[in-house]
Design a protein around this motif. Structure first.
Motif, PDB file in Angstrom:
ATOM      1  N   TRP A  27       0.788  -1.237   0.000  1.00  0.00           N
ATOM      2  CA  TRP A  27       0.000   0.000   0.000  1.00  0.00           C
ATOM      3  C   TRP A  27       0.817   1.283   0.000  1.00  0.00           C
ATOM      4  O   TRP A  27       0.297   2.367  -0.224  1.00  0.00           O
ATOM      5  N   LEU A  28       2.115   1.200   0.222  1.00  0.00           N
ATOM      6  CA  LEU A  28       2.941   2.402   0.256  1.00  0.00           C
ATOM      7  C   LEU A  28       3.341   2.799  -1.165  1.00  0.00           C
ATOM      8  O   LEU A  28       3.667   1.941  -1.984  1.00  0.00           O
ATOM      9  N   PRO A  29       3.334   4.096  -1.488  1.00  0.00           N
ATOM     10  CA  PRO A  29       3.759   4.538  -2.826  1.00  0.00           C
ATOM     11  C   PRO A  29       5.191   4.074  -3.124  1.00  0.00           C
ATOM     12  O   PRO A  29       6.061   4.100  -2.254  1.00  0.00           O
ATOM     13  N   ASN A  41      16.359  -0.805  11.562  1.00  0.00           N
ATOM     14  CA  ASN A  41      17.625  -0.808  12.306  1.00  0.00           C
ATOM     15  C   ASN A  41      18.210   0.584  12.519  1.00  0.00           C
ATOM     16  O   ASN A  41      19.372   0.708  12.902  1.00  0.00           O
ATOM     17  N   ASN A  42      17.429   1.622  12.269  1.00  0.00           N
ATOM     18  CA  ASN A  42      17.876   2.989  12.532  1.00  0.00           C
ATOM     19  C   ASN A  42      17.085   3.574  13.698  1.00  0.00           C
ATOM     20  O   ASN A  42      16.058   3.035  14.096  1.00  0.00           O
ATOM     21  N   GLU A  43      17.588   4.697  14.221  1.00  0.00           N
ATOM     22  CA  GLU A  43      17.017   5.291  15.427  1.00  0.00           C
ATOM     23  C   GLU A  43      16.270   6.586  15.121  1.00  0.00           C
ATOM     24  O   GLU A  43      16.740   7.396  14.318  1.00  0.00           O
ATOM     25  N   TYR A  44      15.125   6.762  15.804  1.00  0.00           N
ATOM     26  CA  TYR A  44      14.270   7.932  15.624  1.00  0.00           C
ATOM     27  C   TYR A  44      13.627   8.300  16.950  1.00  0.00           C
ATOM     28  O   TYR A  44      13.364   7.429  17.779  1.00  0.00           O
ATOM     29  N   PRO A  45      13.317   9.581  17.129  1.00  0.00           N
ATOM     30  CA  PRO A  45      12.594   9.966  18.346  1.00  0.00           C
ATOM     31  C   PRO A  45      11.101   9.638  18.209  1.00  0.00           C
ATOM     32  O   PRO A  45      10.532   9.744  17.117  1.00  0.00           O
ATOM     33  N   ILE A  46      10.499   9.261  19.308  1.00  0.00           N
ATOM     34  CA  ILE A  46       9.050   9.050  19.328  1.00  0.00           C
ATOM     35  C   ILE A  46       8.390  10.417  19.202  1.00  0.00           C
ATOM     36  O   ILE A  46       8.684  11.328  19.978  1.00  0.00           O
ATOM     37  N   THR A  58       9.233   9.302  12.362  1.00  0.00           N
ATOM     38  CA  THR A  58       9.278   9.839  11.009  1.00  0.00           C
ATOM     39  C   THR A  58      10.710   9.959  10.523  1.00  0.00           C
ATOM     40  O   THR A  58      11.609  10.308  11.279  1.00  0.00           O
ATOM     41  N   SER A  59      10.907   9.682   9.235  1.00  0.00           N
ATOM     42  CA  SER A  59      12.189   9.858   8.567  1.00  0.00           C
ATOM     43  C   SER A  59      12.035  10.937   7.497  1.00  0.00           C
ATOM     44  O   SER A  59      11.056  10.934   6.749  1.00  0.00           O
ATOM     45  N   TRP A  60      13.000  11.839   7.430  1.00  0.00           N
ATOM     46  CA  TRP A  60      13.002  12.926   6.436  1.00  0.00           C
ATOM     47  C   TRP A  60      14.177  12.732   5.491  1.00  0.00           C
ATOM     48  O   TRP A  60      15.234  12.258   5.897  1.00  0.00           O
ATOM     49  N   CYS A  70       9.025  13.098   3.599  1.00  0.00           N
ATOM     50  CA  CYS A  70       9.101  12.282   4.810  1.00  0.00           C
ATOM     51  C   CYS A  70       8.219  11.060   4.683  1.00  0.00           C
ATOM     52  O   CYS A  70       7.331  10.982   3.834  1.00  0.00           O
ATOM     53  N   SER A  71       8.508  10.109   5.530  1.00  0.00           N
ATOM     54  CA  SER A  71       7.706   8.903   5.644  1.00  0.00           C
ATOM     55  C   SER A  71       7.672   8.539   7.116  1.00  0.00           C
ATOM     56  O   SER A  71       8.658   8.713   7.833  1.00  0.00           O
ATOM     57  N   GLY A  72       6.540   8.068   7.565  1.00  0.00           N
ATOM     58  CA  GLY A  72       6.422   7.711   8.971  1.00  0.00           C
ATOM     59  C   GLY A  72       5.936   6.291   9.168  1.00  0.00           C
ATOM     60  O   GLY A  72       5.400   5.669   8.255  1.00  0.00           O
ATOM     61  N   LEU A  73       6.171   5.807  10.359  1.00  0.00           N
ATOM     62  CA  LEU A  73       5.713   4.476  10.748  1.00  0.00           C
ATOM     63  C   LEU A  73       4.970   4.562  12.071  1.00  0.00           C
ATOM     64  O   LEU A  73       5.348   5.332  12.952  1.00  0.00           O
ATOM     65  N   TYR A  74       3.933   3.774  12.181  1.00  0.00           N
ATOM     66  CA  TYR A  74       3.303   3.497  13.457  1.00  0.00           C
ATOM     67  C   TYR A  74       3.842   2.130  13.855  1.00  0.00           C
ATOM     68  O   TYR A  74       3.769   1.183  13.071  1.00  0.00           O
TER      69      TYR A  74
END
Length: 90
Positions: A27-29, A41-46, A58-60, A70-74
């Motif tokens: 479903w992702l473009p 395997n990468n780090e992001y702030p909640i 979210t990744s930018w 950007c793209s985000g994950l739940y």
């Protein structure tokens, strides 16, 4: 909310993405997919708790001069691990 190892997490905490939903490519473009899969395997702030039992990260990236995307994950608890708290005590 707790991570895979039972650690309590809060907005601003840094987490590592350990799993990404296998249904994501369905479903992702196509232009966003490689960037989202690269979050593994990468780090992001909640950023938020968008739904009960989920965090949001979210990744930018740059798409050209003056253009970013950007793209985000739940993520569910088993899909991430706490790396560093956001400076809270107690």
């Amino acid at each position: 909310m707790k991570d895979r190892h039972g650690n309590e997490v809060a907005i601003g905490d840094m987490v590592r993405v350990l799993e990404i939903d296998q249904g994501l490519p369905d479903w992702l473009p196509a232009d966003e997919l490689p960037h989202t899969l690269a979050m593994l395997n990468n780090e992001y702030p909640i950023e938020d708790f968008p739904e009960k039992g989920k965090i949001s990260v979210t990744s930018w990236w740059e798409e050209g001069p003056g253009k970013s995307a950007c793209s985000g994950l739940y993520l569910l608890a088993h899909e991430f691990a706490l790396v560093k708290t956001a400076g809270r005590t107690g």
